[in-house]
Design a protein around this motif. Structure first.
Motif, PDB file in Angstrom:
ATOM      1  N   ILE A   3      -9.504 -39.018 -67.286  1.00  0.00           N
ATOM      2  CA  ILE A   3      -9.512 -40.217 -66.513  1.00  0.00           C
ATOM      3  C   ILE A   3      -8.561 -40.876 -65.594  1.00  0.00           C
ATOM      4  O   ILE A   3      -7.414 -40.989 -64.591  1.00  0.00           O
ATOM      5  N   ALA A   4      -7.855 -42.076 -66.861  1.00  0.00           N
ATOM      6  CA  ALA A   4      -6.984 -42.506 -66.466  1.00  0.00           C
ATOM      7  C   ALA A   4      -5.522 -41.619 -66.412  1.00  0.00           C
ATOM      8  O   ALA A   4      -4.982 -42.216 -65.303  1.00  0.00           O
ATOM      9  N   ARG A   5      -5.848 -40.770 -67.146  1.00  0.00           N
ATOM     10  CA  ARG A   5      -4.224 -39.922 -66.883  1.00  0.00           C
ATOM     11  C   ARG A   5      -4.489 -39.063 -66.015  1.00  0.00           C
ATOM     12  O   ARG A   5      -3.201 -38.946 -64.983  1.00  0.00           O
ATOM     13  N   LEU A   6      -5.771 -38.435 -65.433  1.00  0.00           N
ATOM     14  CA  LEU A   6      -5.447 -37.981 -63.750  1.00  0.00           C
ATOM     15  C   LEU A   6      -4.902 -39.365 -62.807  1.00  0.00           C
ATOM     16  O   LEU A   6      -4.126 -38.985 -61.916  1.00  0.00           O
ATOM     17  N   GLU A   7      -5.979 -40.064 -62.864  1.00  0.00           N
ATOM     18  CA  GLU A   7      -5.381 -41.156 -61.627  1.00  0.00           C
ATOM     19  C   GLU A   7      -3.803 -41.856 -61.522  1.00  0.00           C
ATOM     20  O   GLU A   7      -2.660 -41.555 -60.662  1.00  0.00           O
ATOM     21  N   GLU A   8      -2.991 -41.860 -63.251  1.00  0.00           N
ATOM     22  CA  GLU A   8      -2.458 -41.987 -62.887  1.00  0.00           C
ATOM     23  C   GLU A   8      -1.555 -41.044 -62.801  1.00  0.00           C
ATOM     24  O   GLU A   8      -0.188 -41.764 -62.248  1.00  0.00           O
ATOM     25  N   LYS A   9      -1.382 -39.706 -62.545  1.00  0.00           N
ATOM     26  CA  LYS A   9      -0.916 -38.519 -61.932  1.00  0.00           C
ATOM     27  C   LYS A   9      -1.174 -38.269 -60.444  1.00  0.00           C
ATOM     28  O   LYS A   9      -0.662 -37.382 -59.951  1.00  0.00           O
ATOM     29  N   ALA A  10      -1.797 -39.318 -59.912  1.00  0.00           N
ATOM     30  CA  ALA A  10      -2.707 -38.830 -58.264  1.00  0.00           C
ATOM     31  C   ALA A  10      -2.981 -37.707 -58.415  1.00  0.00           C
ATOM     32  O   ALA A  10      -3.204 -36.757 -57.356  1.00  0.00           O
ATOM     33  N   MET A  11      -3.894 -37.137 -60.049  1.00  0.00           N
ATOM     34  CA  MET A  11      -4.393 -36.204 -59.186  1.00  0.00           C
ATOM     35  C   MET A  11      -5.812 -35.808 -59.245  1.00  0.00           C
ATOM     36  O   MET A  11      -6.394 -37.185 -60.102  1.00  0.00           O
ATOM     37  N   LEU A  12      -6.587 -35.296 -58.521  1.00  0.00           N
ATOM     38  CA  LEU A  12      -7.703 -35.507 -57.768  1.00  0.00           C
ATOM     39  C   LEU A  12      -8.792 -34.901 -58.653  1.00  0.00           C
ATOM     40  O   LEU A  12      -8.795 -33.701 -59.367  1.00  0.00           O
ATOM     41  N   VAL A  13      -9.664 -35.911 -59.232  1.00  0.00           N
ATOM     42  CA  VAL A  13     -11.344 -35.843 -60.022  1.00  0.00           C
ATOM     43  C   VAL A  13     -12.124 -34.984 -59.205  1.00  0.00           C
ATOM     44  O   VAL A  13     -12.862 -35.723 -57.844  1.00  0.00           O
ATOM     45  N   ASP A  14     -13.065 -33.688 -59.704  1.00  0.00           N
ATOM     46  CA  ASP A  14     -13.509 -33.138 -58.620  1.00  0.00           C
ATOM     47  C   ASP A  14     -15.099 -33.131 -60.054  1.00  0.00           C
ATOM     48  O   ASP A  14     -15.098 -32.419 -61.183  1.00  0.00           O
ATOM     49  N   LEU A  15     -16.264 -33.534 -58.609  1.00  0.00           N
ATOM     50  CA  LEU A  15     -17.615 -33.812 -60.209  1.00  0.00           C
ATOM     51  C   LEU A  15     -18.176 -32.883 -59.480  1.00  0.00           C
ATOM     52  O   LEU A  15     -19.529 -33.052 -60.419  1.00  0.00           O
ATOM     53  N   ALA A  16     -17.896 -31.348 -59.475  1.00  0.00           N
ATOM     54  CA  ALA A  16     -18.773 -30.228 -59.120  1.00  0.00           C
ATOM     55  C   ALA A  16     -18.928 -30.174 -60.339  1.00  0.00           C
ATOM     56  O   ALA A  16     -17.846 -29.776 -61.207  1.00  0.00           O
ATOM     57  N   HIS A  17     -20.220 -29.440 -61.017  1.00  0.00           N
ATOM     58  CA  HIS A  17     -20.985 -28.759 -61.818  1.00  0.00           C
ATOM     59  C   HIS A  17     -20.928 -30.468 -62.974  1.00  0.00           C
ATOM     60  O   HIS A  17     -21.878 -30.059 -64.151  1.00  0.00           O
ATOM     61  N   ALA A  18     -20.551 -31.729 -62.764  1.00  0.00           N
ATOM     62  CA  ALA A  18     -20.615 -32.761 -63.299  1.00  0.00           C
ATOM     63  C   ALA A  18     -22.210 -33.090 -63.911  1.00  0.00           C
ATOM     64  O   ALA A  18     -23.036 -32.929 -62.631  1.00  0.00           O
TER      65      ALA A  18
END
Length: 387
Positions: A236-251
């Motif tokens: 999650i930290a790496r995704l935010e650092e790279k400005a990739m959106l987190v998708d919570l479908a199926h979570a």
């Protein structure tokens, strides 16, 4: 029918599958519509729809061995049909693994249907045993289609790309923006650095889980249904650092809670239902709707029966209305799950029926424009990498 088709894949020699056309049969059977086109809509809805920028948050077309640039009479979408339906932006997801005996409640991670499908569709040999290579192969398919489309399909990697696309689309809407997403992060193969590999390949949205628990966290359909793993927190930290959106479908619900507790950027749910209109394992509670909206995120309402408890436009509109009333119009979007082995009311050429349904439900033109694509456009222009 789906179990029978998978059984055929298991029984027929791999060398014969493509010759027999079984992948196409499976595709057509699993990606079906309640009625064939054309899909009528009122004159006022058609007029309004023709002026809308429409965005959809989830399409699994890359899983299937179809040419995105060619029109088909089966499946839910391709570029010619997208253009006919007035679609302006499509998020294309990459499916890399699904369990045998797939169900909504409890799936182990120790089996896989996609290996056989990859072999039957003659994917490169390196995809047979690597989930990362499957994701990269599907990403390359989208890139190749964009390159061959003569500007009608444009791959988006940044805010600048999207801004340029919107400017061009305003002058000539006969073009579609494509954005890459993962259906679960099992393609990182337990290696944090593979988040960077996906980013470099053009992925800008990361679904954390699919139908089974993985090394990042729990699925709504998994065995443990837990929260973020230690690796998941790093991810999650790496995704935010790279400005990739987190998708919570199926979570899973604990996974949603854990992500929301540490997220500093908007999160989205690309394709879902809501418990308020359709109780279900993966449908969002009011609490989670409100918490996702509080991040500035959007919720993509799906079109299939376990999302909205019917195969009808009315059921989709009911879920949209409920969500808008709970958290505001600005947080609602479309999340079809086209080509995701679902049965839907229409294919992509029928999108004006959603516009008509929103009119009938009392939404004004500004609200309809927001739901149909404006909210996704706003989120991406604020959240994608700058360049």
């Amino acid at each position: 029918m789906r179990k029978l088709l998978i059984a055929l894949l298991l029984l027929v020699p791999l060398s014969a599958l493509a010759v027999l056309g079984l992948p196409r049969v499976i595709d057509a059977q699993m990606n079906s519509v309640a009625s064939p086109p054309p899909y009528p809509a009122s004159a006022s809805a058609q007029k309004l729809h023709q002026g809308l920028f429409v965005a959809d948050l989830h399409d699994d077309a890359l899983l299937w061995e179809r040419d995105l640039l060619k029109r088909y009479d089966y499946g839910h979408s391709d570029l010619p049909r997208m253009l006919e339906g007035r679609l302006g932006l499509q998020v294309f997801s990459t499916v890399t693994k699904t369990p045998r005996g797939l169900n909504m409640e409890s799936n182990a991670a120790d089996s896989d249907n996609i290996t056989l499908l990859a072999m039957a569709q003659r994917w490169p040999r390196e995809t047979w045993n690597s989930l990362l290579q499957r994701a990269l192969y599907q990403a390359q398919k989208l890139q190749d289609a964009a390159h061959a489309s003569e500007g009608r399909l444009v791959l988006i990697r940044s805010r600048a790309d999207l801004a340029r696309f919107i400017e061009a689309w305003d002058k000539d809407p006969q073009r579609v923006a494509g954005l890459l997403a993962t259906e679960g992060l099992q393609p990182i193969e337990n290696q944090l650095e593979n988040v960077d590999t996906l980013f470099d390949a053009g992925f800008r949205i990361a679904g954390l889980t699919h139908f089974f628990d993985n090394e990042v966290g729990g699925s709504a359909h998994g065995l443990a249904k837990g929260g973020l793993t230690p690796l998941g927190r790093q991810v999650i930290a790496r995704l935010e650092e790279k400005a990739m959106l987190v998708d919570l479908a199926h979570a899973s619900r604990p996974l949603i809670d854990d992500v929301l507790a540490m997220a500093t950027r908007p999160v989205l749910v690309s394709h879902t239902g809501v418990e308020g209109t359709c109780p279900g394992t993966r449908n969002l509670s009011d609490k989670h709707l409100q918490a996702i909206a509080a991040t500035g995120g959007v919720i993509g309402i799906g079109y299939w029966s376990t999302a909205v408890c019917d195969t009808s436009v009315a059921a989709i509109i009911k879920a949209i209305r409920y969500t808008a009333d709970k958290v505001g119009v600005e947080h609602v979007a479309l999340g079809s799950d086209f080509n995701g082995t679902v049965h839907t009311p229409f294919d992509v050429t029928g999108l004006a029926q959603i516009t008509e349904g929103l009119q009938t439900a009392g939404f004004d033109n500004d609200a309809i424009a927001a739901i149909m694509g404006g909210n996704v456009q706003r989120l991406l222009l604020a959240s994608l990498p700058e360049k």
